[in-house]
Design a protein around this motif. Sequence first.
Motif, PDB file in Angstrom:
ATOM      1  N   THR A  19    -108.555  -1.480 -61.089  1.00  0.00           N
ATOM      2  CA  THR A  19    -107.896  -0.253 -60.662  1.00  0.00           C
ATOM      3  C   THR A  19    -108.835   0.911 -60.905  1.00  0.00           C
ATOM      4  N   VAL A  25    -107.071  -6.191 -61.854  1.00  0.00           N
ATOM      5  CA  VAL A  25    -106.002  -6.467 -60.888  1.00  0.00           C
ATOM      6  C   VAL A  25    -105.895  -7.988 -60.800  1.00  0.00           C
ATOM      7  N   TYR A  71    -101.185  -2.405 -53.766  1.00  0.00           N
ATOM      8  CA  TYR A  71    -102.445  -1.680 -53.686  1.00  0.00           C
ATOM      9  C   TYR A  71    -102.903  -1.587 -52.235  1.00  0.00           C
ATOM     10  N   ARG A  95    -103.726   2.221 -55.997  1.00  0.00           N
ATOM     11  CA  ARG A  95    -102.321   1.885 -55.819  1.00  0.00           C
ATOM     12  C   ARG A  95    -101.746   2.652 -54.646  1.00  0.00           C
ATOM     13  N   GLU A 100    -102.343   5.216 -60.743  1.00  0.00           N
ATOM     14  CA  GLU A 100    -102.349   3.837 -61.206  1.00  0.00           C
ATOM     15  C   GLU A 100    -101.179   3.592 -62.142  1.00  0.00           C
TER      16      GLU A 100
END
Length: 282
Positions: A19, A25, A71, A95, A100
Motif C-alpha cells: 500500500t 497487500v 484497491y 485503495r 489506506e
Amino acid sequence: MTRGGTGGAGTGLRARVRTRDGWAVQHAVLTLTDMTGAQVLRATADDEGMVRTGDPLPGGSYTVIVTAIGYAPAASTLIVTASGRADAGTVVLARQGGAELPPPGTWSLDPAHSSVSAVAQHLGISSVHGRFTDVAARIEIAEDVAASRVEAVIGAASIDTGNRLRDGHLRSPDFLDVERFPEIGYRSTGLSEAGTDRWTVHGELSMHGVVREVDLNLAYLGTGPDPWGGVRAAFRATAELRREDFAMTYNQVVSAGIAAIGTTLRVELDIQAVQGERLPEL
C-alpha cells in the motif's frame, strides 16, 4: 502458473505488492501479458505481499497488471532478460475511494485512549454528557474490507456523568438496571461503504435485556506507529438510540410537558485500536 514454481534458481518473476503506507497487500493477483495481450503468467502474492515464481520466462517486453480487492489496479511495463528472470520491484496499490485502511488482522481497542459516550437532552434546554469507562472490543480487518467484524462489551455500571446521584439513578431499574443486565454488547453483522473513508457498520446492540439492530456511522481517521512499538488505527463513530427501544421508559415530566431527560440518545465513539491480540506495555 502460480507462485512457487520449480524452475532453476534465479529465474522467474519477483515482485512486492504494498500500500502507499508500506503495508503488504496479501493475496494480490499479478498477471503478466505479452505484447499481443495474451496472458503468460498469473501469480498470487503470499501473506507478506511477495510474488515469486520459479520457472524461467521468455525474454521480451511484457505488461504487468496487479489487482486486489478494494484497491485500484496498477499496470506497468516489464522487461524480461535473456536469463529468463525479471524483478517488477515494489508495486504500490492505492485503495479505491480514499486513504489506506489498516492492514488485515486482529486489532484490540485501547481503553486508555478511547471513549464511548452518550448525550441526552435535559429539560429541553441543555444536554447531559456521560461516558462508559469499562469498554473492551476486538476488531477483525478482513482482506475484503466489507467482511470485517467488530465485537464490543461495555460494563453498564461504568456509566459516569460526573454526578454521583445521577449515575446511581442511571444504574437503577429505571434505566440500565445494572444488577440484572451488567453488560452492554455490540456485534457487527455487516459493513458497507458510505463515502470516502466513511462506512456504515450494521450490527446488533444488546442492552437492558433487549437486542436491536443499530447502525454505526463510522469514519476512519488513519493509521500510524505509536511510541511503544505498536501500530494504531483511529476511528470515530456515531449512532442515535431511542430509550424506549430498549425498554427504558422512565420519563419524569416537568412543567409544560417537557421531559426531564430526552428519549433520544446520541452515542459518540472515539476509538484507538492497536494491532494484535494484546496491548503494548505502556
